[in-house]
Design a protein around this motif. Structure first.
Motif, short mmCIF file in Angstrom:
data_model
loop_
_atom_site.label_atom_id
_atom_site.label_comp_id
_atom_site.label_asym_id
_atom_site.label_seq_id
_atom_site.Cartn_x
_atom_site.Cartn_y
_atom_site.Cartn_z
N GLN A 21 63.30 65.46 44.84
CA GLN A 21 63.26 65.99 43.48
C GLN A 21 63.84 67.40 43.43
O GLN A 21 64.45 67.79 42.45
CB GLN A 21 61.84 65.95 42.93
CG GLN A 21 61.72 66.36 41.51
CD GLN A 21 62.53 65.49 40.57
OE1 GLN A 21 62.94 64.39 40.89
NE2 GLN A 21 62.78 66.00 39.39
N ARG A 24 67.51 67.15 43.07
CA ARG A 24 67.83 66.82 41.68
C ARG A 24 67.69 68.05 40.78
O ARG A 24 68.51 68.29 39.90
CB ARG A 24 66.89 65.70 41.22
CG ARG A 24 67.19 65.18 39.86
CD ARG A 24 66.36 63.92 39.62
NE ARG A 24 66.43 63.55 38.23
CZ ARG A 24 65.48 63.76 37.33
NH1 ARG A 24 64.34 64.29 37.68
NH2 ARG A 24 65.64 63.41 36.09
N SER A 55 58.03 68.48 37.56
CA SER A 55 59.07 67.65 38.14
C SER A 55 58.84 67.44 39.64
O SER A 55 59.00 66.33 40.16
CB SER A 55 60.43 68.32 37.89
OG SER A 55 61.46 67.61 38.48
N GLY A 59 58.13 64.02 41.71
CA GLY A 59 58.86 63.65 42.92
C GLY A 59 57.93 63.33 44.08
O GLY A 59 58.15 62.37 44.82
N GLY A 87 61.99 60.06 45.92
CA GLY A 87 61.64 61.25 45.14
C GLY A 87 62.71 61.60 44.14
O GLY A 87 62.43 62.00 43.00
N TYR A 88 63.97 61.44 44.54
CA TYR A 88 65.10 61.77 43.67
C TYR A 88 65.14 60.82 42.46
O TYR A 88 65.17 61.25 41.32
CB TYR A 88 66.40 61.67 44.46
CG TYR A 88 67.62 62.13 43.71
CD1 TYR A 88 68.10 63.42 43.87
CD2 TYR A 88 68.30 61.28 42.86
CE1 TYR A 88 69.24 63.85 43.19
CE2 TYR A 88 69.42 61.69 42.17
CZ TYR A 88 69.89 62.97 42.34
OH TYR A 88 71.00 63.39 41.66
N ALA A 91 61.24 59.90 40.41
CA ALA A 91 60.71 60.85 39.43
C ALA A 91 61.36 60.60 38.07
O ALA A 91 60.69 60.69 37.04
CB ALA A 91 60.96 62.28 39.88
N ASP A 92 62.63 60.27 38.07
CA ASP A 92 63.33 59.94 36.83
C ASP A 92 62.71 58.71 36.19
O ASP A 92 62.49 58.67 34.98
CB ASP A 92 64.80 59.69 37.14
CG ASP A 92 65.73 60.17 36.07
OD1 ASP A 92 65.31 61.00 35.24
OD2 ASP A 92 66.88 59.71 36.05
N GLU A 95 59.24 59.61 34.78
CA GLU A 95 59.40 60.43 33.58
C GLU A 95 59.83 59.57 32.40
O GLU A 95 59.31 59.71 31.29
CB GLU A 95 60.43 61.53 33.86
CG GLU A 95 60.35 62.69 32.94
CD GLU A 95 61.24 63.83 33.41
OE1 GLU A 95 62.47 63.60 33.56
OE2 GLU A 95 60.73 64.92 33.65
#
Length: 108
Positions: A21, A24, A55, A59, A87-88, A91-92, A95
């Motif tokens: 994260q 990112r 954020s 992640g 994690g990259y 998390a997206d 979210e």
């Protein structure tokens, strides 16, 4: 598998998810800072520390979930990269899921 091995996977997942994260976030900060320099905004005007921390927590959560799904897998380079990628990208996903759930709750 004993509790110490499980905790090792979990801690690795949290830390590596936060690393993913962070990558990112760095890309996002770089893009935003380039845009801000053109509109002459200061760093403090667009950077939100609370959002960055949230954020990173997302992640870490995604990384932990990824590590749990890999329990028993040998901890090698492939495992580490998989968790960083969790994690990259994860998390997206989390979210987006939260925003979808929030907008569904607001419409009812």
């Amino acid at each position: 598998m004993n509790i110490f091995e499980t905790l090792t996977y979990l801690v690795l997942g949290i830390v590596l998810g936060m690393v993913g994260q962070s990558v990112r976030a760095i890309v996002g900060v770089k893009k935003s800072s380039e845009q801000a320099s053109f509109s002459e905004e200061s760093f403090k005007d667009w950077f939100e520390m609370k959002r960055l921390i949230f954020s990173l927590i997302l992640g870490g959560t995604a990384g932990a979930l990824g590590a749990i799904s890999q329990l028993g897998t040998p901890i090698d380079q492939q495992f580490l990269l998989t968790i960083v990628a969790s994690g990259y990208a994860g998390a997206d996903f989390i979210e987006g899921f939260m925003k979808t759930r929030s907008s569904m709750n607001n419409t009812h």
